[in-house]
Structure formats: structure tokens, C-alpha cells
Scaffold this motif. Sequence first.
Motif, PDB file in Angstrom:
ATOM      1  N   LYS A   1      71.102  44.906  42.741  1.00  0.00           N
ATOM      2  CA  LYS A   1      70.000  44.693  43.687  1.00  0.00           C
ATOM      3  C   LYS A   1      68.961  45.802  43.510  1.00  0.00           C
ATOM      4  O   LYS A   1      69.230  46.974  43.764  1.00  0.00           O
ATOM      5  CB  LYS A   1      70.499  44.676  45.130  1.00  0.00           C
ATOM      6  N   ILE A   2      67.760  45.410  43.079  1.00  0.00           N
ATOM      7  CA  ILE A   2      66.669  46.372  42.893  1.00  0.00           C
ATOM      8  C   ILE A   2      66.074  46.718  44.250  1.00  0.00           C
ATOM      9  O   ILE A   2      65.794  45.831  45.063  1.00  0.00           O
ATOM     10  CB  ILE A   2      65.592  45.787  41.964  1.00  0.00           C
ATOM     11  N   SER A   3      65.871  48.007  44.492  1.00  0.00           N
ATOM     12  CA  SER A   3      65.266  48.483  45.736  1.00  0.00           C
ATOM     13  C   SER A   3      63.946  49.171  45.421  1.00  0.00           C
ATOM     14  O   SER A   3      63.912  50.093  44.600  1.00  0.00           O
ATOM     15  CB  SER A   3      66.204  49.458  46.454  1.00  0.00           C
ATOM     16  N   LEU A   4      62.873  48.727  46.088  1.00  0.00           N
ATOM     17  CA  LEU A   4      61.543  49.275  45.842  1.00  0.00           C
ATOM     18  C   LEU A   4      60.938  49.777  47.141  1.00  0.00           C
ATOM     19  O   LEU A   4      61.106  49.167  48.208  1.00  0.00           O
ATOM     20  CB  LEU A   4      60.628  48.190  45.252  1.00  0.00           C
ATOM     21  N   THR A   5      60.216  50.882  47.057  1.00  0.00           N
ATOM     22  CA  THR A   5      59.467  51.434  48.188  1.00  0.00           C
ATOM     23  C   THR A   5      57.989  51.442  47.821  1.00  0.00           C
ATOM     24  O   THR A   5      57.611  51.929  46.757  1.00  0.00           O
ATOM     25  CB  THR A   5      59.925  52.867  48.514  1.00  0.00           C
ATOM     26  N   HIS A   6      57.170  50.894  48.707  1.00  0.00           N
ATOM     27  CA  HIS A   6      55.729  50.791  48.465  1.00  0.00           C
ATOM     28  C   HIS A   6      54.994  51.848  49.298  1.00  0.00           C
ATOM     29  O   HIS A   6      55.304  52.041  50.478  1.00  0.00           O
ATOM     30  CB  HIS A   6      55.212  49.406  48.856  1.00  0.00           C
ATOM     31  N   TYR A   7      54.009  52.502  48.654  1.00  0.00           N
ATOM     32  CA  TYR A   7      53.286  53.579  49.309  1.00  0.00           C
ATOM     33  C   TYR A   7      51.813  53.219  49.490  1.00  0.00           C
ATOM     34  O   TYR A   7      51.280  52.326  48.811  1.00  0.00           O
ATOM     35  CB  TYR A   7      53.397  54.864  48.481  1.00  0.00           C
ATOM     36  N   ALA A   8      51.165  53.936  50.402  1.00  0.00           N
ATOM     37  CA  ALA A   8      49.742  53.714  50.663  1.00  0.00           C
ATOM     38  C   ALA A   8      48.937  53.928  49.390  1.00  0.00           C
ATOM     39  O   ALA A   8      49.207  54.850  48.614  1.00  0.00           O
ATOM     40  CB  ALA A   8      49.259  54.659  51.758  1.00  0.00           C
ATOM     41  N   THR A   9      47.936  53.077  49.182  1.00  0.00           N
ATOM     42  CA  THR A   9      47.112  53.170  47.974  1.00  0.00           C
ATOM     43  C   THR A   9      46.103  54.316  48.040  1.00  0.00           C
ATOM     44  O   THR A   9      45.469  54.630  47.034  1.00  0.00           O
ATOM     45  CB  THR A   9      46.362  51.853  47.739  1.00  0.00           C
ATOM     46  N   ASN A  10      45.934  54.943  49.220  1.00  0.00           N
ATOM     47  CA  ASN A  10      44.963  56.027  49.347  1.00  0.00           C
ATOM     48  C   ASN A  10      45.532  57.389  48.973  1.00  0.00           C
ATOM     49  O   ASN A  10      44.862  58.412  49.097  1.00  0.00           O
ATOM     50  CB  ASN A  10      44.407  56.075  50.777  1.00  0.00           C
ATOM     51  N   GLY A  11      46.802  57.412  48.525  1.00  0.00           N
ATOM     52  CA  GLY A  11      47.397  58.669  48.090  1.00  0.00           C
ATOM     53  C   GLY A  11      47.965  59.526  49.199  1.00  0.00           C
ATOM     54  O   GLY A  11      48.361  60.667  48.951  1.00  0.00           O
ATOM     55  N   SER A  12      48.061  59.002  50.419  1.00  0.00           N
ATOM     56  CA  SER A  12      48.586  59.786  51.538  1.00  0.00           C
ATOM     57  C   SER A  12      50.095  59.979  51.458  1.00  0.00           C
ATOM     58  O   SER A  12      50.655  60.873  52.098  1.00  0.00           O
ATOM     59  CB  SER A  12      48.234  59.107  52.866  1.00  0.00           C
TER      60      SER A  12
ATOM     61  N   ASP B   1      52.164  57.797  52.625  1.00  0.00           N
ATOM     62  CA  ASP B   1      52.771  57.015  53.698  1.00  0.00           C
ATOM     63  C   ASP B   1      53.466  55.781  53.123  1.00  0.00           C
ATOM     64  O   ASP B   1      52.936  55.109  52.233  1.00  0.00           O
ATOM     65  CB  ASP B   1      51.714  56.561  54.699  1.00  0.00           C
ATOM     66  N   ILE B   2      54.658  55.483  53.644  1.00  0.00           N
ATOM     67  CA  ILE B   2      55.387  54.292  53.218  1.00  0.00           C
ATOM     68  C   ILE B   2      54.806  53.071  53.924  1.00  0.00           C
ATOM     69  O   ILE B   2      54.650  53.057  55.144  1.00  0.00           O
ATOM     70  CB  ILE B   2      56.886  54.428  53.528  1.00  0.00           C
ATOM     71  N   HIS B   3      54.474  52.044  53.138  1.00  0.00           N
ATOM     72  CA  HIS B   3      53.875  50.834  53.694  1.00  0.00           C
ATOM     73  C   HIS B   3      54.780  49.613  53.609  1.00  0.00           C
ATOM     74  O   HIS B   3      54.399  48.526  54.012  1.00  0.00           O
ATOM     75  CB  HIS B   3      52.543  50.535  52.997  1.00  0.00           C
ATOM     76  N   GLY B   4      55.989  49.785  53.078  1.00  0.00           N
ATOM     77  CA  GLY B   4      56.894  48.652  53.051  1.00  0.00           C
ATOM     78  C   GLY B   4      57.980  48.809  52.008  1.00  0.00           C
ATOM     79  O   GLY B   4      57.990  49.760  51.206  1.00  0.00           O
ATOM     80  N   TYR B   5      58.917  47.844  52.040  1.00  0.00           N
ATOM     81  CA  TYR B   5      60.055  47.860  51.133  1.00  0.00           C
ATOM     82  C   TYR B   5      60.288  46.454  50.570  1.00  0.00           C
ATOM     83  O   TYR B   5      59.986  45.455  51.227  1.00  0.00           O
ATOM     84  CB  TYR B   5      61.326  48.303  51.864  1.00  0.00           C
ATOM     85  N   THR B   6      60.841  46.410  49.357  1.00  0.00           N
ATOM     86  CA  THR B   6      61.224  45.142  48.746  1.00  0.00           C
ATOM     87  C   THR B   6      62.576  45.301  48.078  1.00  0.00           C
ATOM     88  O   THR B   6      62.835  46.318  47.430  1.00  0.00           O
ATOM     89  CB  THR B   6      60.195  44.692  47.677  1.00  0.00           C
ATOM     90  N   THR B   7      63.456  44.301  48.252  1.00  0.00           N
ATOM     91  CA  THR B   7      64.697  44.247  47.490  1.00  0.00           C
ATOM     92  C   THR B   7      64.724  42.938  46.708  1.00  0.00           C
ATOM     93  O   THR B   7      64.281  41.894  47.196  1.00  0.00           O
ATOM     94  CB  THR B   7      65.942  44.334  48.391  1.00  0.00           C
ATOM     95  N   ILE B   8      65.229  43.014  45.480  1.00  0.00           N
ATOM     96  CA  ILE B   8      65.347  41.845  44.603  1.00  0.00           C
ATOM     97  C   ILE B   8      66.794  41.767  44.150  1.00  0.00           C
ATOM     98  O   ILE B   8      67.264  42.619  43.389  1.00  0.00           O
ATOM     99  CB  ILE B   8      64.404  41.948  43.392  1.00  0.00           C
ATOM    100  N   ASP B   9      67.502  40.753  44.631  1.00  0.00           N
ATOM    101  CA  ASP B   9      68.931  40.613  44.364  1.00  0.00           C
ATOM    102  C   ASP B   9      69.144  39.643  43.206  1.00  0.00           C
ATOM    103  O   ASP B   9      68.687  38.496  43.248  1.00  0.00           O
ATOM    104  CB  ASP B   9      69.641  40.108  45.616  1.00  0.00           C
ATOM    105  N   HIS B  10      69.844  40.107  42.156  1.00  0.00           N
ATOM    106  CA  HIS B  10      70.094  39.295  40.959  1.00  0.00           C
ATOM    107  C   HIS B  10      71.455  38.604  40.994  1.00  0.00           C
ATOM    108  O   HIS B  10      71.877  38.019  39.993  1.00  0.00           O
ATOM    109  CB  HIS B  10      70.023  40.172  39.707  1.00  0.00           C
ATOM    110  N   LYS B  11      72.151  38.651  42.126  1.00  0.00           N
ATOM    111  CA  LYS B  11      73.524  38.154  42.203  1.00  0.00           C
ATOM    112  C   LYS B  11      73.649  36.696  41.762  1.00  0.00           C
ATOM    113  O   LYS B  11      74.653  36.299  41.150  1.00  0.00           O
ATOM    114  CB  LYS B  11      74.033  38.321  43.641  1.00  0.00           C
TER     115      LYS B  11
END
Length: 320
Positions: A86-97, A99-109
Motif C-alpha cells: 500500500k503506497i502512502s503519499l502526503t501532499h503539501y501546500a504548493t506555496n512552499g509553507s 503545510d500538509i494539505h492531504g493524504y492518499t493511499t493506493i492499495d495494490h492488494k
Amino acid sequence: STVALGTDGNPKTVESLVCDWRSGTPFHAVNLDLGAVTWSNHKIHAGTVKLSISKASEPTPGAAVPPQNPVLLSGEIPFNNQSLGKISLTHYATNGSGDIHGYTTIDHKNVSFLGDEIVGGYHHITTRRPDQSVISQSKLHYSESGLPTSMETGVFHAHEAEPHTRMVTDYSGVNFDARKKISHGQLRVTIKNYQGKLLGKTAMTFAENNPQTAETHFFTEQGEIRSKLQNDYAHAQFNNHNHVVNSSTHVKGIRHDGTIYLITQTDYDGDGNPSQKVIKYYASDGKQQVSQTVMDYSKAIFNYKRKVMGGHVKVETTAS
């Protein structure tokens, strides 16, 4: 790309510059850390690959890879017995601050592989808000050729257990290029509410790897067409993710009787975020403009989905 090898001849780090495939300008800087994985016959056997993606800068003289801007995404890609986890991703603000703006998981099971290639099954994809509440849950199904066939998505309000909206995306009417990107054809999306009642249907046409037009029909409780929106991408430019950048799109809203009720032009910046939106509203005859709204996004902060997460939007409405 620059690949650093370990004493065993296997990669330890990979630094890549991804360019816009249309213009050739730098798009993203991608870094992979493979120091924690084990190998078998030069294939990853087990362990976790660490990933980071930054917005790329223009090359500097004498530098093989442009300097990196703040990280947009970080993640972990686990392997077990040469299979993806299961891939775990953390998304950050595009302004370089940062700040965490969200999360995504991609399960290959439930994905079927032949070597490194997908040959069927489905991904289970979950997106979450910064507070970890679920935004959406999707199943992306694949053909034996590894191409998307359909995607089922449930969209959630914050902290609700059941989706308020369900969408089905049908890829059967599109063709893919060698990079498995949509090249041409028609993509269809059906939207229903939590009770299963039809809310809307969208048909988007593609040509030369880009969206050309989209038409969405909205329905009443009785299943009759209430209105429709026509999107025109004739003047749009796209980046690697098919996000509109440095250009504009146009939308026409049409009532059930065929009269126009609004016309919209949205301008986008180089990151794919809206910079300004102008909406013109029309009387019931569809000809006389009654008002205009201008939305200025220059002080807004956007997340990785190009949604406003902070700052402010200036809105001015004037009568005609």
C-alpha cells in the motif's frame, strides 16, 4: 536522471527531472531513496522506497539537475516478496509553507501483475483531508492490457461514514497512447446521490491527448434534464497532468428550454490554479445580461487538488 549505485551494483538513489512533454520545460524533480530495500536478481525484493516530488526550476548553467523548490509530495512505496504494498503519499501546500494539505493511499492488494506490468484487477485509492477524514474512496479497474476500464468513486462529507455522492467513470470510449495516456475518444461519467438517484452525466471528448469539450447534463428528482454545462477547451494549454495552465477555459450554462443562463471564463496560472473567473448571468430570454461576477484568486492559497485552502478570494458583482 542520475542513478547512484551501491557496491552490489543496485541503485541507492535516483534523481530525475521530469519535463513537460509538450514544451520540454522542467515540470517536477523526483527523488527516490532505495537505501532501505533488499534486492533479488536486480529486482526489489522487500523494503520501502522513499519518494519525494518537488516543483522543478529552470536549469542553471553547469548543473545537471535544476535546484529543487519545496517538496510538493512525499511518500513511501513498500515491497514484500517483489510485490507492491500500500503506497502512502502526503501532499503539501504548493506555496512552499510545508503545510500538509492531504493524504492518499493506493492499495495494490487486488491488482494482478505480470512482472512489473498490470494485467487486471483494481487499485483501491483513498484520499483524506489534513485531519485524516475521508474525502473519497475509489476502485480503478484495469484490463488485461493494463489500461483503465472503469472507476467507481464515493465522495464523503467530513467525518461521515457513507458517501453522499457516487461517480462511475467509463473509459470504454477512449483510446490510449504508448504512455497509457488518453489520446482521443470520449470519457463518460455518471453521478448519483447516496440514494442512487441520477444527478448528472458528463461526456468529455479528447483529441491529441488533450480534452477538447465536455458537456454535463443535470437532472431533476423526476429524472428530467434540468440544465446543462458546455465546457470549451479550445484556448486551453495543458501540463503533464492535463491540468489547464497559463491559459483559459470557457463554460456556457444552458437551461432546459435551450436558453443561456451564464457564460464563464476562467484564467489559470502556471500551477494550474485559477487566477480569475468572470461569470456573466443572463435573463430568462438567454440574451440580456443581467449581472457579472468577477472572482480574483490572487490572494488565495491552493492545495494539491487546486482547491482554495486559505487566504481569500475577492468577489465583485455588478448589475448590467
